[in-house]
Structure formats: structure tokens, C-alpha cells
Design an enzyme around this catalytic site. Structure first.
Site, mmCIF file in Angstrom:
data_model
loop_
_atom_site.group_PDB
_atom_site.id
_atom_site.type_symbol
_atom_site.label_atom_id
_atom_site.label_comp_id
_atom_site.label_asym_id
_atom_site.label_seq_id
_atom_site.Cartn_x
_atom_site.Cartn_y
_atom_site.Cartn_z
ATOM 1 N N PRO A 20 0.846 -1.197 0.000
ATOM 2 C CA PRO A 20 0.000 0.000 0.000
ATOM 3 C C PRO A 20 0.878 1.243 0.000
ATOM 4 C CG PRO A 20 0.076 -0.973 2.199
ATOM 5 C CD PRO A 20 0.828 -1.903 1.296
ATOM 6 N N MET A 21 0.625 2.172 -0.924
ATOM 7 C CA MET A 21 1.427 3.395 -1.001
ATOM 8 C C MET A 21 0.512 4.594 -1.242
ATOM 9 S SD MET A 21 4.776 2.165 -3.194
ATOM 10 C CE MET A 21 3.833 1.324 -4.491
ATOM 11 N N GLN A 74 -6.304 -1.134 3.548
ATOM 12 C CA GLN A 74 -5.538 -0.802 4.755
ATOM 13 C C GLN A 74 -6.133 0.411 5.456
ATOM 14 O OE1 GLN A 74 -1.507 1.147 5.029
ATOM 15 N NE2 GLN A 74 -0.885 -0.949 5.538
ATOM 16 N N CYS A 104 3.377 3.050 9.110
ATOM 17 C CA CYS A 104 3.583 4.340 8.452
ATOM 18 C C CYS A 104 4.461 5.240 9.324
ATOM 19 C CB CYS A 104 2.254 5.024 8.178
ATOM 20 S SG CYS A 104 2.452 6.640 7.360
ATOM 21 N N LYS A 143 0.414 -4.707 9.142
ATOM 22 C CA LYS A 143 1.692 -4.331 8.531
ATOM 23 C C LYS A 143 2.475 -3.521 9.550
ATOM 24 C CE LYS A 143 3.829 -2.603 4.288
ATOM 25 N NZ LYS A 143 4.803 -1.621 4.779
ATOM 26 N N GLY A 205 10.749 -4.776 2.035
ATOM 27 C CA GLY A 205 11.939 -3.959 2.152
ATOM 28 C C GLY A 205 13.057 -4.412 1.242
ATOM 29 N N ASP A 206 13.451 -3.535 0.310
ATOM 30 C CA ASP A 206 14.583 -3.791 -0.598
ATOM 31 C C ASP A 206 14.343 -4.945 -1.560
ATOM 32 O OD1 ASP A 206 15.800 -1.703 0.684
ATOM 33 O OD2 ASP A 206 17.290 -2.912 1.748
ATOM 34 N N GLY A 228 7.132 -2.590 -3.106
ATOM 35 C CA GLY A 228 6.587 -1.239 -3.012
ATOM 36 C C GLY A 228 7.157 -0.310 -4.060
ATOM 37 N N ARG A 229 8.159 0.479 -3.662
ATOM 38 C CA ARG A 229 8.663 1.540 -4.541
ATOM 39 C C ARG A 229 9.206 1.022 -5.875
ATOM 40 N NH1 ARG A 229 12.760 4.190 -0.557
ATOM 41 N NH2 ARG A 229 12.704 2.064 0.290
#
Length: 323
Positions: A20-21, A74, A104, A143, A205-206, A228-229
Site C-alpha cells: 500500500p502506497m 488498509q 507508516c 503491517k 523492504g529492498d 513497493g517503490r
């Protein structure tokens, strides 16, 4: 081989999950992620109070008519009763999974004791999960991060608590709140959480490439990977990762034309969902992500950031095909 992932009674076709972003994972993004084979997509995070009081923007975030496949919504907040009421609204709107945000890091969220700040109050965090899980019929997940800072790493403790409270799965981002998104994600904490609980654990993450995804699964034993990103302007990360996990074959990066054609599709979806003015404004950032690394993208960025109509944006993107 890619294995299916079961969260409560919701079966995912594969263990590849979209993070979720805020400002990114709207319906247009989710449609493209699903088409790329993503096993589970999330909405942007939604405030419990915004849901309760019917904030119009929140209705847009929650809208998911016509989407295929499981959807996780979320929500965030710190008042157990408000969170219950928000969860009931979300469940009534057809969410397949309700995820509670305890990760967050942004100041405006944590200053109210919400998001990652809940990691500093494990008792309240567990109460929220227990109250929500007791009142809705869909799986409730959490999360979280590694901890608030390096002096208070408590993901293992919190994961055990929320499991006992009724959580059906946990996602662990291997950074502390103090890190935000800097430094390197600690995958060891994901492994420790996986060893401590019996519910599915999703690592975050990563994960920037399909190879990262497989390495995270192998090194941590986690049940799923959240991207994510790395997916911004790059829905192919999902199809390439799913394929790699299933076959061991690494598909090539998308071509220049594939990037432009998908960016145009993203533009059309945004305009269809949000209207021309908002759709074009929001497409500016997405276009920059799609074009990143392409020859001529740097000088085109300023023009894209001033585009005010669908036709202008389309012409700029199409121009990249002949540049």
C-alpha cells in the site's frame, strides 16, 4: 515453483504482493498490477475517522468496482472503537482482507499515536486487532516495521501479540520508523518473526528485482514478498517476479515501447476514474517513473510536469517513441 498463499480463507494465486502506497496504489495502479499477475493488491491507507465521517476523497480511495481478484484495504487509527467502525464499513464495501497499518512513519500520522507509533504501545495494538477481528468476517492482517528505533526493536513481540489477538497474517518491513526508507532493510528480523509465529509472514523492504524476491524467501523463510517503490512506473516487476519464482527464468526488462504504451494506458485509466484535470495532474509523477532511465526523459520531464490536458500528455509520451 510458485506456491499459493492462504491468508485466512483468502487464497492468493502466488506470494507476490503489492505494498500500500499513499498517492500511488489507486484503482488505475491496482488494475495494472493485477494484469501483471500480482497475487494481492492493497488500497492506499485510509483513516478510520475519514471512513466514519464519509470523507469524499476516502470514497474514491475505497472504490474498487469491477476489479478482479482479492483486495486488501488498509486502515489506520489508534482508537479501538473507531477502528472497529471503520473496519465494518470496509468489510461492507467488499474488502477481501482488512489490513491495520502499524508501519507508516510520517510525522503527521505518528504524532497522533497511529501508524508506526502503535509499535510503542503493543497492548493497544493488540486490542485494536482483537476488537476488529472479533467484529468482521474477513481476515485481518497487520503491517508493521522492525520497531520504532534501534533501541526498541519489537517486531517479534508484536507479531506474537497480534497473532494471539486474531491476526491472519503479518507483513514486516525490515526498517525501523527512525530509518523511514533509508539505509538497508534488515531481513533477519523477518526471519525471526517467521520463526516466532504460526500465521503467514510477508517480507517487505529492498525487493527491487525478481532475484531479490527469491533471495528474501530463501533467507527468511517468509511466505510472501511485498514490493513497493520498485513497482512505481514498473508493473512488470510483478510479472517478472511471478515468472521467475515459478520457472527460474528471468524475463527481460520492458522495452521502450512497452513502457510508453503502458504509461498511456495508465493515463487513460486515471482519466476514466478521476476525470481529465485530476487524472493528468496525477499522471505527471507516474510518467516520470515510467520514463526513468530512457534516453531523452530528463529534458521531457519539465514539459510533462506542465501538461494540463490528456492530449498534451499523450503527445509528449508518444513523442518518446520516435525520439
Amino acid at each position: 515453483m510458485t506456491v499459493k498463499l492462504l491468508i485466512g480463507d483468502v487464497e492468493l494465486a502466488n506470494p507476490v504482493v503489492s505494498a500500500p502506497m499513499a498517492g500511488v496504489t489507486d484503482r488505475a495502479y491496482r488494475i495494472l498490477a493485477r494484469e501483471a499477475g500480482c497475487g494481492l493488491v492493497f488500497t492506499e491507507m485510509i483513516s478510520d475517522q475519514a471512513l466514519i465521517y464519509g470523507n469524499p476523497r476516502t470514497r474514491v480511495i475505497l472504490e474498487h468496482g469491477g476489479e478482479k481478484g482479492p483486495l486488501a484495504v488498509q486502515i489506520f487509527g489508534s482508537n479501538p472503537e473507531y477502528m472497529v467502525r471503520a473496519a465494518e464499513i470496509v468489510a461492507s464495501e467488499g474488502a477481501d482482507i482488512i489490513d491495520i497499518n502499524m508501519g507508516c512513519p510520517t510525522p503527521k500520522i505518528v504524532k497522533n499515536g497511529e501508524g508506526a507509533a502503535l509499535m510503542k504501545n503493543p497492548g493497544l495494538a493488540a486490542e485494536i486487532v482483537f476488537r476488529v477481528a472479533s467484529r468482521v468476517k474477513v481476515p485481518v492482517t497487520v503491517k508493521m516495521r522492525k520497531g520504532w528505533d534501534d533501541a526498541s526493536v519489537n517486531a517479534v513481540e508484536l507479531a506474537r501479540l497480534v497473532e494471539s489477538a486474531g491476526a491472519a497474517a503479518v507483513t514486516v518491513h525490515g526498517r525501523t520508523r527512525a530509518q523511514f526508507y533509508s539505509g538497508q532493510a534488515d531481513w533477519e528480523i523477518i526471519r525471526r518473526v517467521k520463526e516466532a509465529v504460526g500465521i503467514p509472514v510477508i517480507g517487505n523492504g529492498d525487493v527491487r528485482t525478481p532475484l531479490d524476491a527469491r533471495r528474501m524467501l530463501e533467507e527468511t523463510g517468509c511466505d510472501g514478498v511485498m514490493i513497493g517503490r520498485a513497482s512505481m512506473g514498473n508493473p512488470w516487476i510483478f510479472s517478472r517476479t511471478v515468472h521467475y519464482l515459478a520457472t527460474g527464468e528471468l524475463l527481460p526488462e520492458p522495452t521502450r515501447e512497452e513502457r510508453i504504451r503502458t504509461a498511456l494506458r495508465h493515463l487513460d485509466l486515471l482519466v476514466e476514474l478521476k476525470g481529465e484535470r485530476i487524472g493528468v495532474l496525477e499522471m505527471r509523477k507516474h510518467a516520470a517513473w515510467y520514463l526513468k532511465g530512457l534516453r531523452g526523459a530528463a529534458r521531457l520531464r519539465e514539459k510533462i510536469n506542465h501538461a494540463s490536458s490528456v492530449q498534451e500528455m499523450r503527445d509528449l509520451l508518444l513523442g518518446m517513441l520516435t525520439d
